[in-house]
Design a protein around this motif. Structure first.
Motif, PDB file in Angstrom:
ATOM      1  N   GLY A 117     -13.656   2.460  23.410  1.00 41.51           N
ATOM      2  CA  GLY A 117     -12.969   1.493  24.265  1.00 41.51           C
ATOM      3  C   GLY A 117     -13.182   0.070  23.788  1.00 41.51           C
ATOM      4  O   GLY A 117     -12.260  -0.755  23.800  1.00 41.51           O
ATOM      5  N   LEU A 118     -14.410  -0.231  23.356  1.00 40.99           N
ATOM      6  CA  LEU A 118     -14.697  -1.563  22.815  1.00 40.99           C
ATOM      7  C   LEU A 118     -13.903  -1.813  21.541  1.00 40.99           C
ATOM      8  O   LEU A 118     -13.331  -2.892  21.352  1.00 40.99           O
ATOM      9  CB  LEU A 118     -16.195  -1.712  22.540  1.00 40.99           C
ATOM     10  N   ARG A 119     -13.845  -0.814  20.683  1.00 39.93           N
ATOM     11  CA  ARG A 119     -13.062  -0.960  19.443  1.00 39.93           C
ATOM     12  C   ARG A 119     -11.588  -1.217  19.754  1.00 39.93           C
ATOM     13  O   ARG A 119     -10.937  -2.035  19.106  1.00 39.93           O
ATOM     14  CB  ARG A 119     -13.211   0.284  18.575  1.00 39.93           C
ATOM     15  N   ALA A 120     -11.075  -0.535  20.745  1.00 40.25           N
ATOM     16  CA  ALA A 120      -9.671  -0.726  21.125  1.00 40.25           C
ATOM     17  C   ALA A 120      -9.441  -2.144  21.648  1.00 40.25           C
ATOM     18  O   ALA A 120      -8.437  -2.780  21.310  1.00 40.25           O
ATOM     19  CB  ALA A 120      -9.263   0.306  22.179  1.00 40.25           C
ATOM     20  N   LEU A 121     -10.351  -2.659  22.462  1.00 34.58           N
ATOM     21  CA  LEU A 121     -10.217  -4.028  22.968  1.00 34.58           C
ATOM     22  C   LEU A 121     -10.286  -5.045  21.838  1.00 34.58           C
ATOM     23  O   LEU A 121      -9.517  -6.011  21.803  1.00 34.58           O
ATOM     24  CB  LEU A 121     -11.316  -4.338  23.985  1.00 34.58           C
ATOM     25  N   ILE A 122     -11.206  -4.848  20.916  1.00 35.07           N
ATOM     26  CA  ILE A 122     -11.351  -5.751  19.779  1.00 35.07           C
ATOM     27  C   ILE A 122     -10.076  -5.745  18.938  1.00 35.07           C
ATOM     28  O   ILE A 122      -9.579  -6.808  18.540  1.00 35.07           O
ATOM     29  CB  ILE A 122     -12.601  -5.360  18.957  1.00 35.07           C
ATOM     30  N   ALA A 123      -9.529  -4.568  18.704  1.00 35.81           N
ATOM     31  CA  ALA A 123      -8.280  -4.475  17.945  1.00 35.81           C
ATOM     32  C   ALA A 123      -7.121  -5.106  18.705  1.00 35.81           C
ATOM     33  O   ALA A 123      -6.308  -5.836  18.128  1.00 35.81           O
ATOM     34  CB  ALA A 123      -7.974  -3.007  17.633  1.00 35.81           C
TER      35      ALA A 123
END
Length: 104
Positions: free
Chosen positions: A9-15
């Motif tokens: 989820g964090l990776r998705a937000l960062i992207a």
């Protein structure tokens, strides 16, 4: 599994926000760093710290009723952590990042 879900989820937000950050996960420990590749040691980790940005993120999360560790950007998932807890953190962080990115 919940720590992995949080990290994803964090990776998705960062992207989504097109931030040059990365996420590292070791077991139940999840952390995001202000660099595109994970640091390899403490010296590298120290060099990428941005105290002002970290403070903004932590304060923004606190204003939304969410607290992560008061140093770095680390989260620990314990057996009592629920999917709803992780989602609440991700939702709050999405709001904080939207506000920060809007000022860039």
């Amino acid at each position: 599994p919940l720590a992995e879900r949080l990290a994803d989820g964090l990776r998705a937000l960062i992207a989504q926000h097109r931030l040059p950050w990365c996420v590292t996960q070791v077991g139940a420990r999840v952390e995001f760093q202000f660099t595109t590749t994970p640091p390899h040691n403490g010296s590298e980790a120290d060099a990428i710290l941005d105290g002002e940005l970290e403070h903004l993120i932590h304060l923004g999360l606190l204003n939304r009723g969410v607290m992560i560790t008061p140093f770095h950007n680390m989260m620990l998932v314990c057996p009592q952590t629920t999917v709803a807890d992780a989602q609440r953190l991700l939702d709050a962080l999405a709001q904080v990042l939207s506000e920060i990115v809007a000022t860039l």
